[in-house]
Design a protein around this motif. Structure first.
Motif, mmCIF file in Angstrom:
data_model
loop_
_atom_site.group_PDB
_atom_site.id
_atom_site.type_symbol
_atom_site.label_atom_id
_atom_site.label_comp_id
_atom_site.label_asym_id
_atom_site.label_seq_id
_atom_site.Cartn_x
_atom_site.Cartn_y
_atom_site.Cartn_z
ATOM 1 N N LEU A 98 4.504 -6.849 5.800
ATOM 2 C CA LEU A 98 5.624 -7.155 6.694
ATOM 3 C C LEU A 98 6.464 -5.922 7.012
ATOM 4 N N GLY A 99 6.146 -4.789 6.397
ATOM 5 C CA GLY A 99 6.885 -3.562 6.648
ATOM 6 C C GLY A 99 8.023 -3.304 5.671
ATOM 7 N N ASN A 100 8.169 -4.161 4.660
ATOM 8 C CA ASN A 100 9.196 -3.931 3.640
ATOM 9 C C ASN A 100 8.782 -2.751 2.760
ATOM 10 N N ALA A 101 9.764 -1.947 2.372
ATOM 11 C CA ALA A 101 9.492 -0.751 1.567
ATOM 12 C C ALA A 101 9.922 -0.972 0.119
ATOM 13 N N GLN B 154 0.836 -1.202 0.000
ATOM 14 C CA GLN B 154 0.000 0.000 0.000
ATOM 15 C C GLN B 154 0.868 1.248 0.000
ATOM 16 N N LEU B 155 0.325 2.305 -0.577
ATOM 17 C CA LEU B 155 1.033 3.574 -0.661
ATOM 18 C C LEU B 155 1.100 4.219 0.718
#
Length: 86
Positions: free
Chosen positions: A50-53, A36-37
């Motif tokens: 999972l918090g990966n960017a 998500q943006l």
């Protein structure tokens, strides 16, 4: 006169990304990931559950970036924002 004030007010505030807007991103080697943006018009990226960017590299192909790289990108965007507001 009020139009000039309105334009100035809009230009100094950042509009946050709408939460909950998920998208399937295409990574370099054909792998896909849902994310998500996150952020605003000055600094934004996609984040998975999972918090990966992820950031776009070119032609709708995304790349996973480290937290350290993301922080450097955020600082650069803050510098650009400050220069524009002067």
């Amino acid at each position: 006169m009020w139009v000039a004030c309105m334009v100035f007010t809009i230009s100094i505030s950042a509009v946050p990304a709408k939460p909950g807007m998920w998208r399937t991103l295409q990574l370099k080697h054909g792998k896909e990931v849902r994310a998500q943006l996150v952020g605003d018009e000055w600094f934004h990226f996609y984040a998975d559950s999972l918090g990966n960017a992820y950031v776009e590299k070119k032609n709708n192909i995304y790349k996973k970036v480290s937290k350290r790289k993301l922080e450097k990108m955020r600082k650069k965007s803050q510098e650009r924002r400050m220069r524009r507001q002067r």
